[in-house]
Design a protein around this motif. Structure first.
Motif, PDB file in Angstrom:
ATOM      1  N   UNK A 319      36.285  52.144  50.256  1.00  0.00           N
ATOM      2  CA  UNK A 319      37.616  52.277  49.656  1.00  0.00           C
ATOM      3  C   UNK A 319      38.184  50.921  49.290  1.00  0.00           C
ATOM      4  N   UNK A 320      37.932  49.938  50.116  1.00  0.00           N
ATOM      5  CA  UNK A 320      38.412  48.586  49.835  1.00  0.00           C
ATOM      6  C   UNK A 320      37.693  48.006  48.607  1.00  0.00           C
ATOM      7  N   UNK A 321      36.390  48.256  48.482  1.00  0.00           N
ATOM      8  CA  UNK A 321      35.642  47.758  47.325  1.00  0.00           C
ATOM      9  C   UNK A 321      36.179  48.387  46.043  1.00  0.00           C
ATOM     10  N   UNK A 322      36.418  49.695  46.065  1.00  0.00           N
ATOM     11  CA  UNK A 322      36.978  50.353  44.884  1.00  0.00           C
ATOM     12  C   UNK A 322      38.328  49.765  44.510  1.00  0.00           C
ATOM     13  N   UNK A 323      39.135  49.482  45.522  1.00  0.00           N
ATOM     14  CA  UNK A 323      40.457  48.890  45.264  1.00  0.00           C
ATOM     15  C   UNK A 323      40.323  47.507  44.643  1.00  0.00           C
ATOM     16  N   UNK A 324      39.392  46.692  45.167  1.00  0.00           N
ATOM     17  CA  UNK A 324      39.194  45.348  44.617  1.00  0.00           C
ATOM     18  C   UNK A 324      38.644  45.416  43.197  1.00  0.00           C
ATOM     19  N   UNK A 325      37.757  46.343  42.914  1.00  0.00           N
ATOM     20  CA  UNK A 325      37.216  46.510  41.579  1.00  0.00           C
ATOM     21  C   UNK A 325      38.305  46.915  40.592  1.00  0.00           C
ATOM     22  N   UNK A 326      39.184  47.807  41.048  1.00  0.00           N
ATOM     23  CA  UNK A 326      40.283  48.240  40.185  1.00  0.00           C
ATOM     24  C   UNK A 326      41.205  47.069  39.857  1.00  0.00           C
ATOM     25  N   UNK A 327      41.481  46.242  40.835  1.00  0.00           N
ATOM     26  CA  UNK A 327      42.323  45.064  40.604  1.00  0.00           C
ATOM     27  C   UNK A 327      41.657  44.114  39.619  1.00  0.00           C
ATOM     28  N   UNK A 328      40.330  43.947  39.776  1.00  0.00           N
ATOM     29  CA  UNK A 328      39.608  43.031  38.890  1.00  0.00           C
ATOM     30  C   UNK A 328      39.603  43.548  37.465  1.00  0.00           C
ATOM     31  N   UNK A 329      39.390  44.869  37.291  1.00  0.00           N
ATOM     32  CA  UNK A 329      39.400  45.431  35.939  1.00  0.00           C
ATOM     33  C   UNK A 329      40.773  45.318  35.314  1.00  0.00           C
ATOM     34  N   UNK A 330      41.802  45.537  36.121  1.00  0.00           N
ATOM     35  CA  UNK A 330      43.163  45.415  35.592  1.00  0.00           C
ATOM     36  C   UNK A 330      43.470  43.982  35.184  1.00  0.00           C
ATOM     37  N   UNK A 331      42.864  43.024  35.904  1.00  0.00           N
ATOM     38  CA  UNK A 331      43.108  41.617  35.570  1.00  0.00           C
ATOM     39  C   UNK A 331      42.151  41.109  34.504  1.00  0.00           C
ATOM     40  N   UNK A 332      41.181  41.955  34.101  1.00  0.00           N
ATOM     41  CA  UNK A 332      40.241  41.552  33.071  1.00  0.00           C
ATOM     42  C   UNK A 332      39.123  40.678  33.569  1.00  0.00           C
ATOM     43  N   UNK A 333      38.858  40.715  34.874  1.00  0.00           N
ATOM     44  CA  UNK A 333      37.785  39.893  35.446  1.00  0.00           C
ATOM     45  C   UNK A 333      36.831  40.748  36.232  1.00  0.00           C
ATOM     46  N   UNK A 334      36.080  40.150  37.137  1.00  0.00           N
ATOM     47  CA  UNK A 334      35.120  40.860  37.978  1.00  0.00           C
ATOM     48  C   UNK A 334      35.396  40.576  39.430  1.00  0.00           C
ATOM     49  N   UNK A 335      35.288  41.594  40.261  1.00  0.00           N
ATOM     50  CA  UNK A 335      35.539  41.395  41.682  1.00  0.00           C
ATOM     51  C   UNK A 335      34.344  40.777  42.371  1.00  0.00           C
ATOM     52  N   UNK A 336      33.146  41.015  41.826  1.00  0.00           N
ATOM     53  CA  UNK A 336      31.943  40.502  42.467  1.00  0.00           C
ATOM     54  C   UNK A 336      31.420  39.301  41.700  1.00  0.00           C
ATOM     55  N   UNK A 337      30.902  38.340  42.434  1.00  0.00           N
ATOM     56  CA  UNK A 337      30.352  37.140  41.814  1.00  0.00           C
ATOM     57  C   UNK A 337      28.926  36.980  42.282  1.00  0.00           C
ATOM     58  N   UNK A 338      28.035  36.417  41.436  1.00  0.00           N
ATOM     59  CA  UNK A 338      26.643  36.231  41.866  1.00  0.00           C
ATOM     60  C   UNK A 338      26.554  35.381  43.109  1.00  0.00           C
ATOM     61  N   UNK A 339      25.597  35.729  43.969  1.00  0.00           N
ATOM     62  CA  UNK A 339      25.379  34.931  45.162  1.00  0.00           C
ATOM     63  C   UNK A 339      24.736  33.616  44.785  1.00  0.00           C
ATOM     64  N   UNK A 340      24.981  32.601  45.588  1.00  0.00           N
ATOM     65  CA  UNK A 340      24.400  31.298  45.312  1.00  0.00           C
ATOM     66  C   UNK A 340      22.891  31.311  45.599  1.00  0.00           C
TER      67      UNK A 340
END
Length: 340
Positions: A319-340
């Motif tokens: 549920x937290x991941x879905x919430x973060x993804x929704x925030x990222x889409x609303x902001x026009x970005x991505x919630x997840x970033x490639x690992x180093x």
């Protein structure tokens, strides 16, 4: 008159005088008592009653000239009860709680093993905790570890540590442990306050936590019930730290600043609260440490780097991941970033 007759008269006169004195001494107190009785005065009113003597049977007190009147009490029944608690009862409570928790964790690990990320590492990470949030966590955690170890030394040190290191080394260690215990208590208290402020809104129990608990929280079995940023188990840890930690800190400050509005009985109660809650808190935190390290793959990264694997987050906090993804889409970005 003969010499013998004169002597007998002197003897009789001396006897009469002595008898008169004895009679006067016998009748005088009775006359005083009779007078006091006529005046309504009971000569035994100030005498110590049997009930008073029985009450003082287990207490030895005296009068002291120093300002601290408590020093006049040498023995009190409550002191014996407290000594029995400190030397026996607390040992049993602490031993059962801490060793029992270690035994349960060892058994659980032998049966369940490390909880793996079922879908494997995604190679993509998502930010879970900020730098400041991790600072608050480690401030509270590190200070509690020192407080726990130094507190256990008070409870078990004479039994376990003293025979191993000797009296001199034990005395030096105990002195520095006391300093650390007293001063780091302020860091621990600050950590509790900050923990409450930054995470309380996300740790309010709700229906999702009930469903999470019914499915074993993803720990018992292989189900992964949905959860927000904090699941039911983490919320239980949060409120344990905040409420029990606050009670431990409050009782500790009563002991650190004795007799400010308290008496000996209050101090003894504070020590009981501080000791019992302290060992129970240690047992709870042992379970928390186990899950965050040995017990669950990928969990330590949350407070290590602040970023967690995306698959781990989806399995344990969907549920937290879905919430973060929704925030990222609303902001026009991505919630997840490639690992180093």
């Amino acid at each position: 008159m003969t010499r013998g007759g004169f002597g007998r008269r002197i003897a009789v006169a001396a006897f009469v005088a002595l008898f008169s004195v004895c009679l006067a001494m016998t009748l005088a107190p009775r006359a005083g008592w009779a007078q006091q009785a006529r005046q309504g005065v009971n000569p035994t009113a100030q005498a110590v009653k049997e009930e008073q003597l029985l009450k003082e049977l287990d207490r030895v007190t005296g009068r002291v000239s120093i300002p601290d009147s408590k020093a006049g009490t040498l023995i009190q029944p409550e002191g014996r009860e407290w000594r029995a608690y400190h030397e026996r009862t607390l040992h049993w409570i602490g031993g059962i709680a801490i060793l029992g928790m270690l035994a349960v964790l060892a058994l659980f690990y032998s049966v369940r093993g490390k909880i793996r990320i079922e879908h494997g590492w995604a190679g993509v990470k998502i930010m879970r905790f900020t730098t400041f949030e991790r600072f608050v966590h480690w401030l509270t955690a590190s200070s509690f570890i020192v407080l726990a170890l130094s507190g256990l030394n008070v409870v078990f040190g004479k039994v376990l540590l003293l025979p191993l290191v000797g009296s001199d080394a034990f005395a030096v260690f105990s002195q520095w442990a006391k300093y650390a215990h007293n001063y780091l208590s302020f860091a621990f208290a600050a950590g509790i306050v900050l923990t409450f402020v930054i995470w309380v809104t996300e740790n309010i129990p709700n229906r999702t936590d009930i469903a999470w608990a019914k499915q074993g929280g993803g720990i018992l079995g292989h189900a992964h019930p949905p959860a927000g940023k904090f699941n039911g188990g983490q919320k239980l840890i949060f409120w344990s730290v905040v409420l029990v930690g606050a009670a431990i800190a409050a009782s500790g400050y009563v002991l650190m600043f004795p007799f400010y509005g308290t008496n000996i009985a209050d101090m003894q109660v504070a020590q009981i609260i501080h000791g019992v809650l302290g060992v129970l808190m240690i047992a709870v935190i042992l379970a928390h440490i186990y899950i965050g390290t040995l017990g669950m793959e990928g969990a330590f990264d949350a407070m290590g780097t602040g970023e967690v694997d995306l698959n781990w987050a989806k399995e344990h906090h969907s549920l937290w991941v879905e919430e973060e993804m929704s925030k990222a889409r609303a902001a026009g970005g991505g919630a997840a970033v490639p690992a180093e």
